[in-house]
Design a protein around this motif. Structure first.
Motif: not given
Ligand code: ADP
Length: 574
Positions: A138-152, A167-170, A173-177
């Motif tokens: 859940y934490v990985v999903d909230r923190l990374f996967t959903r946001r990566l999917i948003q970027i994709s 685009l996701p913020d934060g 690393e995902v935020g930076m990306m």
């Protein structure tokens, strides 16, 4: 697995036996004082309560040093089984034996309980592990996967021109990306917009240029119509050789200018994609003969022999755009004649392959001319490209002919290639696949009214609002033996067409009162004497749009201005 469970059982029994042994020893210690003080009753009670306390204790026995059973007083319970154990403890005090205590215990329930407990712990551990994993996911999903999917998704949308997906913020690393992606997207959006604007500007410029070329060509054609035909008519009059040569120069220069105007207009039409190919039934071999007939006079003037060899069936009819194919062949033939000083030009036609519905045609034009150098070969099919300035000056030309040939063949799905040797000659080969005409499509050809000589004097009506054009067309038709009537607008043409039957009518398109299209429609629809008469459009505009409009109005052929005697003869033959 089986081995491990047997091993587990043995371990369990050992552990439990030790436990029982320890408890038996405690019990022995418990009854020792009673035995020393001979309080047998108290010893009994202790033993009985110990037996009652443990429900897996089957029996407790106490024997005296003489082997006599002291406890229990009644029968001893006997039990057997894999999980039944007997622990025996010697009771002694200061080296003196007092008796022997035996405990028979069924370890089965204990082992079972232990197993159940073990299983429960496994379940609990599994549930805890599952909960932990779920939490981590859940934490990985909230923190990374959903946001990566948003970027994709934003990248996918960007690919189809949508630059607005959030685009996701934060600060991770995902935020930076996402921030880097956003910067790149803004750059791409800016460049895409600039490109679109540039393309639009280029298209508008092309369109404006094409309109300008069309207008200019119309404006150039109109005065040419007063020059070429009049000069051609002059050549037929009584002139001394010097005068004739001068007049012929005027005719040749006028024709050259007219064909440059035609080429420029074609290039502009090809560039703006306005060229539409027609689908008409025609005979390729006849078409080739026609092209050769047009080139023959200039070949003969240069003392060249022009021969045609039909290697394939001459009765084959195909469906395509005969005018455009004729233009291709005339261009190549014109070059062959132009670049050959002596010798011959030979045209060969053949059918390469023939299926049920399609035929691949091949036209070869071979000359014994100057040939083309190796380094110029790549360029000659490009616009305004000529072999070199010397040749261009010597032979003339605009460098547009072969580029038009190539573009037309590209549009028709055909090819053009060249084999050449300098000083020996060149062979241009055109290959083209066309639909074969069926009997039904041949019947579908529009009937054409005969304008061939019939013995009597033929009559023509020329309709044009320009005085010069009327004079020129009338003079040319009269030179071909026609009795000519004129009208300066569509309405008076209509009146004349109702009164008299003509063999042919030449109709300008743009006129005051009533234009040529409307006049043609009325002549065709009113059941007058000229409903079936051949009507030929006569106009300085040669845009495909206009050609189509003329056909739709009911005209049979199209004659571009300036009028030329050879074209006039051709169209009257058609
Ligand atoms: P143009 O003939 O108006 O110069 P084209 O596009 O028709 O333009 O031809 C381009 C060039 O290719 C010519 O200028 C000439 O150098 C060369 N070329 C074309 N056909 C021949 C030929 N049959 N023999 C020799 N050179 C040729």
């Amino acid at each position: 697995m089986l081995c491990s469970s047997t091993h587990n059982n043995a371990l369990l029994i050992d552990t439990q036996s030790l436990e029982v042994e320890r408890e038996a020893e405690i019990l022995a210690d418990g009854i020792l004082p009673f035995l020393l003080s001979n309080q047998i009753g108290a010893a009994y009670e202790t033993l009985q309560s110990a037996k009652d306390r443990y429900d897996n204790w089957i029996e407790v026995t106490l024997h005296g040093v003489d082997g006599r059973r002291i406890f229990p007083l009644g029968d001893v319970q006997v039990a057997s089984g894999a999980a039944i154990i007997t622990e025996t403890v010697q009771i002694a005090f200061q080296g003196q034996d007092l008796g022997e205590l035996s405990v028979v215990v069924d370890l089965g329930p204990g082992i079972e309980r232990f197993r159940t407990e073990q299983l429960r712990m496994v379940y609990v551990a599994a549930v805890i592990v599952a909960l932990i994993l779920f939490g981590v996911a859940y934490v990985v999903d909230r923190l990374f996967t959903r946001r990566l999917i948003q970027i994709s998704r934003a990248a996918d949308e960007m690919a189809v021109g949508n630059f607005d997906v959030s685009l996701p913020d934060g600060r991770d690393e995902v935020g930076m990306m996402a921030r880097s992606f956003s910067a790149m997207r803004a750059q791409i959006q800016y460049q895409t917009k600039s490109l679109q604007e540039a393309r639009m500007r280029a298209e508008n410029a092309l369109e404006a240029r094409s309109r300008f070329i069309a207008t200019m060509s119309h404006e150039i054609r109109t005065p040419l119509n007063g020059i070429i035909p009049v000069a051609e008519l002059l050549t037929a009059s009584d002139l001394d050789p010097a005068q004739r040569q001068k007049v012929e120069t005027i005719v040749q220069s006028g024709k050259a200018l007219s064909s440059i105007v035609d080429d420029i207009l074609d290039v502009s039409m090809l560039e703006t994609g306005k060229l539409t190919l027609r689908r008409e039934v025609f005979s390729p071999s006849k078409l080739c003969d026609e092209a050769c007939a047009i080139a023959r006079p200039s070949a003969e003037r240069k003392g060249l022999t022009l021969t045609v060899e039909h290697m394939g069936p001459t009765d084959l009819t195909c469906i395509g755009d005969p005018d455009r194919l004729r233009q291709v062949l005339i261009n190549i033939l014109g070059n062959a004649v132009k670049f050959t000083q002596e010798g011959s030009v030979t045209v060969k036609t053949s059918v390469e392959t023939r299926g049920a519905n399609r035929a691949k045609l091949r036209f070869e034009v071979t000359d014994t001319g100057i040939g083309i150098s190796e380094k110029a070969l790549d360029r000659i099919f490009y616009r305004f490209e000529q072999e070199d300035q010397g040749i261009a000056r010597r032979f003339g030309g605009s460098g547009l002919g072969l580029s038009i040939v190539k573009s037309l063949l590209d549009a028709m799905g055909g090819t053009v290639s060249v084999q050449t040797a300098q000083g020996v000659g060149s062979t241009f080969t055109v290959e083209l696949e066309l639909d074969i005409a069926t009997a039904a499509s041949v019947e579908a050809r529009p009937p054409q009214t005969d304008t061939q000589p019939t013995g009597r004097q033929r009559s023509a009506l020329v309709v044009d609002d320009s005085e010069i054009n009327l004079t020129v067309a009338s003079a040319m038709l009269q030179s071909l033996g026609f009795d000519v009537d004129t009208a300066d607008n569509g309405l008076s043409a209509l009146v004349k067409a109702q009164q008299k039957k003509f063999d042919v009518i030449f109709m300008d398109m743009h006129m005051p009162e009533m234009d040529g299209l409307e006049a043609t429609r009325r002549i065709r629809n009113e059941d007058g004497p000229n409903a079936e008469t051949r009507i030929i459009a006569l106009t300085a505009s040669v845009q495909q749009d206009d050609i189509d409009k003329c056909k739709a109005a009911g005209m049979n052929a199209f004659m571009p201005k300036p009028l030329r005697l050879d074209r006039l003869k051709d169209v009257l033959m058609g």
